[in-house]
Design a protein around this motif. Sequence first.
Motif, mmCIF file in Angstrom:
data_model
loop_
_atom_site.group_PDB
_atom_site.id
_atom_site.type_symbol
_atom_site.label_atom_id
_atom_site.label_comp_id
_atom_site.label_asym_id
_atom_site.label_seq_id
_atom_site.Cartn_x
_atom_site.Cartn_y
_atom_site.Cartn_z
ATOM 1 N N PHE A 281 -20.084 26.865 31.683
ATOM 2 C CA PHE A 281 -18.977 26.367 30.664
ATOM 3 C C PHE A 281 -19.426 24.647 30.778
ATOM 4 N N TYR A 282 -20.214 23.843 31.238
ATOM 5 C CA TYR A 282 -19.928 22.562 31.261
ATOM 6 C C TYR A 282 -21.845 22.707 30.221
ATOM 7 N N ARG A 283 -22.248 23.639 29.393
ATOM 8 C CA ARG A 283 -23.205 23.504 28.506
ATOM 9 C C ARG A 283 -22.987 21.981 27.678
ATOM 10 N N PRO A 284 -24.250 21.293 27.664
ATOM 11 C CA PRO A 284 -23.782 20.424 25.986
ATOM 12 C C PRO A 284 -23.203 20.946 25.554
ATOM 13 N N ASP A 285 -23.327 22.604 24.843
ATOM 14 C CA ASP A 285 -22.456 22.870 23.411
ATOM 15 C C ASP A 285 -21.353 23.556 23.113
ATOM 16 N N ASN A 286 -20.766 23.019 24.818
ATOM 17 C CA ASN A 286 -19.544 23.508 24.904
ATOM 18 C C ASN A 286 -18.792 22.434 25.199
ATOM 19 N N LYS A 287 -18.992 20.864 24.882
ATOM 20 C CA LYS A 287 -18.632 19.567 25.166
ATOM 21 C C LYS A 287 -18.509 18.710 24.109
ATOM 22 N N ALA A 288 -17.910 18.194 23.735
ATOM 23 C CA ALA A 288 -18.244 16.447 22.903
ATOM 24 C C ALA A 288 -18.005 15.606 23.897
ATOM 25 N N LEU A 289 -18.151 14.890 23.243
ATOM 26 C CA LEU A 289 -17.968 13.645 23.762
ATOM 27 C C LEU A 289 -16.527 12.299 22.673
ATOM 28 N N PHE A 290 -16.389 11.482 22.771
ATOM 29 C CA PHE A 290 -14.677 10.684 21.559
ATOM 30 C C PHE A 290 -15.669 9.996 22.643
ATOM 31 N N ILE A 291 -15.939 8.717 21.688
ATOM 32 C CA ILE A 291 -15.859 7.744 21.700
ATOM 33 C C ILE A 291 -15.146 6.564 20.623
ATOM 34 N N PHE A 292 -13.892 6.527 21.186
ATOM 35 C CA PHE A 292 -13.617 5.067 19.779
ATOM 36 C C PHE A 292 -12.770 4.257 20.170
ATOM 37 N N GLY A 293 -13.217 2.615 19.381
ATOM 38 C CA GLY A 293 -13.124 0.889 19.807
ATOM 39 C C GLY A 293 -13.344 0.694 19.090
ATOM 40 N N ASP A 294 -13.891 -0.449 19.933
ATOM 41 C CA ASP A 294 -14.564 -1.462 18.495
ATOM 42 C C ASP A 294 -16.314 -1.151 19.110
ATOM 43 N N ILE A 295 -16.816 -0.693 18.191
ATOM 44 C CA ILE A 295 -17.915 -0.235 18.608
ATOM 45 C C ILE A 295 -18.892 -0.743 17.195
ATOM 46 N N ASP A 296 -20.131 0.281 17.496
ATOM 47 C CA ASP A 296 -21.675 -0.106 16.469
ATOM 48 C C ASP A 296 -22.261 0.888 16.680
ATOM 49 N N THR A 297 -22.054 1.716 16.115
ATOM 50 C CA THR A 297 -22.284 3.228 15.902
ATOM 51 C C THR A 297 -23.614 3.668 16.341
ATOM 52 N N GLU A 298 -24.100 2.727 15.435
ATOM 53 C CA GLU A 298 -25.410 2.887 15.669
ATOM 54 C C GLU A 298 -26.224 2.923 16.728
ATOM 55 N N ASP A 299 -25.299 1.441 17.811
ATOM 56 C CA ASP A 299 -26.002 1.447 19.272
ATOM 57 C C ASP A 299 -25.634 2.654 20.012
ATOM 58 N N VAL A 300 -23.983 3.126 19.582
ATOM 59 C CA VAL A 300 -23.271 4.009 20.048
ATOM 60 C C VAL A 300 -24.149 5.115 20.357
ATOM 61 N N ILE A 301 -24.861 5.678 19.103
ATOM 62 C CA ILE A 301 -25.344 6.763 18.845
ATOM 63 C C ILE A 301 -27.042 7.149 20.147
ATOM 64 N N GLN A 302 -27.356 5.815 19.740
ATOM 65 C CA GLN A 302 -29.077 5.287 20.061
ATOM 66 C C GLN A 302 -28.371 5.763 21.817
ATOM 67 N N THR A 303 -27.535 4.830 21.884
ATOM 68 C CA THR A 303 -26.964 4.829 24.159
ATOM 69 C C THR A 303 -27.215 5.848 24.326
ATOM 70 N N VAL A 304 -26.627 7.295 23.500
ATOM 71 C CA VAL A 304 -26.056 8.505 24.623
ATOM 72 C C VAL A 304 -27.200 8.827 24.397
ATOM 73 N N GLU A 305 -27.953 9.794 22.709
ATOM 74 C CA GLU A 305 -29.561 9.477 22.870
ATOM 75 C C GLU A 305 -30.260 9.511 24.028
ATOM 76 N N GLU A 306 -30.556 8.459 24.094
ATOM 77 C CA GLU A 306 -31.594 7.888 25.013
ATOM 78 C C GLU A 306 -31.126 8.715 26.465
ATOM 79 N N PHE A 307 -29.767 9.304 27.249
ATOM 80 C CA PHE A 307 -29.702 9.171 28.038
ATOM 81 C C PHE A 307 -29.535 10.658 27.932
ATOM 82 N N TYR A 308 -29.202 12.032 27.029
ATOM 83 C CA TYR A 308 -29.212 13.298 26.883
ATOM 84 C C TYR A 308 -30.613 13.563 26.344
ATOM 85 N N LYS A 309 -31.683 12.652 26.250
ATOM 86 C CA LYS A 309 -32.783 13.240 25.938
ATOM 87 C C LYS A 309 -33.754 14.254 26.716
#
Length: 851
Positions: free
Chosen positions: A190-218
């Motif tokens: 049940f802790y599969r990637p497709d059964n989870k969602a990650l919400f990141i809200f706040g003073d963020i740069d979306t491109e930076d966040v996407i890059q950081t998250v993709e890098e971790f989960y690659k």
Amino acid sequence: MNNLQGIEALGKNIEKHTLDNGLTLYLNPMPENETVSINFWCRTGVIHETRENSGISHYLEHMIFKGTEKYEPGEADVIIDSLGGMTNAATSLDYTQYYVHIHKDNWSKAFEVFAELLTNPKFDKQEFESERKVVLEEYRRKMDNPLAYLNTIAYHKTFKDHPYEMEILGSTESIKNISREMMIEYYEEFYRPDNKALFIFGDIDTEDVIQTVEEFYKDVPAQEGPTYGKDQKEVSYNTGLRKQFFRPMEDAYMVMSFPGPSLHDPDYPAMDILTTILGTGNSSRLTRKIRNELELAHEISCAAPTLFAGGITAISAMFDPENKAELHDAVKGILRDIARNGITQEELERAQKMILTDIAFDQESTADLSSYFGYHYALTGSIEGAKKYPEHIQNVTTDDVQQVAQKYLDLDKANSFFAFPRELQEHFEPRIEEVRSYEGITKYNVNDVPFIVYPKPGRATMAMNIFLPFGSGAEPEEKKGKFQLLGTMLRKGTRTRDAETIARDIEGLGGSFSVDVHKDFIQISASCLRKDFDQFANIIWDVLKNSTFPEREFEREKQQQKNAIRMKINNPLRFSFDKASQMLFEGTPYQYPPEGTLETVDNITRTDIMEAYEKYFGRNNFLFVITGDVEAESFLPDISQQLAFIREGESLETPSFEKISLEEPLLEVQEQPIEQSNIVTLYPGVPFYDQEKMASFRVFMNVLGQGMSSILFQELRDTHGLAYIVGGTSLNHRQQTAAMFFIGTENRRAGEALEGMEAIFQRVKTEGIPDEDLERGINNFLGTYQIQNESLAAQSYLLGYYETMGLGFEYFHKIEDDIRSVSQEDIRAIAQKIISEPVTFILGEPNLEKE
């Protein structure tokens, strides 16, 4: 009215991004904030558990923080703490949430730590066993919280054969049963990637966040597994449950539960409005009425958590134990009112504004806003419902709310769960002892309170009579009429109901309620439909426990009682009855009628009434008689609980006196300019509790004076035309009955009528009666007895009447055999015993000389 200002564009800046492994990423730039909220939502919870692994989702939540190959147990918490972050997690029926709130400059490090915990938990064996003890302690602590315990019970009992009935923390047995291998298997499923969602809200740069998250989960691969909720069957519910529990605590708690809509159901916005109107804030109906006005609860609220597969609506309250019945009834009254009459436009708009204002405030906080959208995602797999929710709330109408109340808050299906202090368990768990039984009727002692139960399976109605073993005969002479006034005042107000409300509640159930005062006992009678009995009985308990005898109502009813006495005085025949009875019973407790006299009623004060109520209307003075479709085993415990908080009463009895014996006849004539003379003659009778003589006495009275075939009627009216009205009746007092005979005749023929009556009495005394008259009298009595006592109300009354008067409830059936066995010798013996020196009262302008 538009309450959407400020939230029309709710969620418009949210970006969705899906990683190659299936993890969904929601980003919401909030540049006005200095913080970032990182929320992981795993779409699993109790909904995917079994009885064997119940609590595993929550146990796993604990283990997520117990280290990875990279971080030692507790190290992640120290890191987040040192970065000025706040972190926690929560397990629900439908989801598990992990979150960290941190300053925007440190978000990436916090993400890295959190993502590592969720992706690579170590499940160290030693930590696993150590944490099991912690989880068990958390479970025990929750079960020690009365309201949390009761809510657990409510979910367990309300949901039927569905995972939602299981406690989020599991149980002692299941927690001990969960193995490390079971948890690893559950995590991988049940802790599969497709059964989870990650919400990141706040003073963020979306491109930076996407890059950081993709890098971790690659290097985290996609996995196959069950679709969320795919195998979940439709929720079903248990309804109509009443359960109580005893815990070590001071106050009492109640949870009343109903089915509710799921988050997929179009009814859920209207239900949110309804629960806000009912139980959110000091202006809510429940708080305003139950807590503030009636003071029946210390706290009360209403909530309807919307779940994936179904919902539940729950009203929770903390209250004083003695207020159980009144609280339960008052809550139902509020729910019934909304279902019948709906809500006001003002209430609707206020609730809409409260809900939408909360959403508006959510937009100020990265944590609150990410949780708002994460919740909708977890249950639906999308955030679109969260975006549309404010509009749905705005579009709810008063009719929608009323329809939702009617659909879900069905009082016949309500489950009610109570938790009481353990020291009250003895009071609430009845000691039921069968005393004796006869012909399907059984007398029980329930905690020393007598109950007579006559089951009538299949009957739609139900009757209950309560007898108190004292009546007007026990009143002091100068206060005669006190109990009559008290009985009337019982319907004029309680701590929770005024006179109008009592009348409306009774009439709304199609029920009847009355209090009748006799010389030997007081009878409280109530009848209604069987299905409404619990609700109707709560009115009775309220009256017995909480009558307030309002001053204004007291003065009004006191005047009404005096008016009734005046009306009786102005009715020649009724006045004559009372006057003759007073002559016979002069100097005894039976001298005055139950309503008293104008003089004695004037002497009665409200304090007299209140003191009598407090002193004598106690449970130890009650005899309950119940007839209807009831099973004593399930019915008596419920009633006994209501009695637990009714006070004890002092005993009171009618004073005893010597048998009345007249040495010479008594005659009193009261001149009054009326057209007809009213003649009433009384003879002292036998004690009511003398079963053998009472049967002969009843037949004797029937033959001589009751009905159109009676001897008096046939001879004095039909043969001699002396009167329109003529007959006889018995005054059935416990210590001394009386035979009363009467006739209304022309003034000029009064002497002839009186002489005719006396001649009949003497003839019956010396000669007896013809066989055909005896047979007629027996048959007439039996037929009338059966016809008049077909109703449950009549049967309930007679059972209590015979028990109270000393013949025993068995006489309800035995009387027919006794009547059939009456012989000529019995009639002659009773006539010779009774027909002696009479008391006679005459009202009118009688000519006592025979023409």
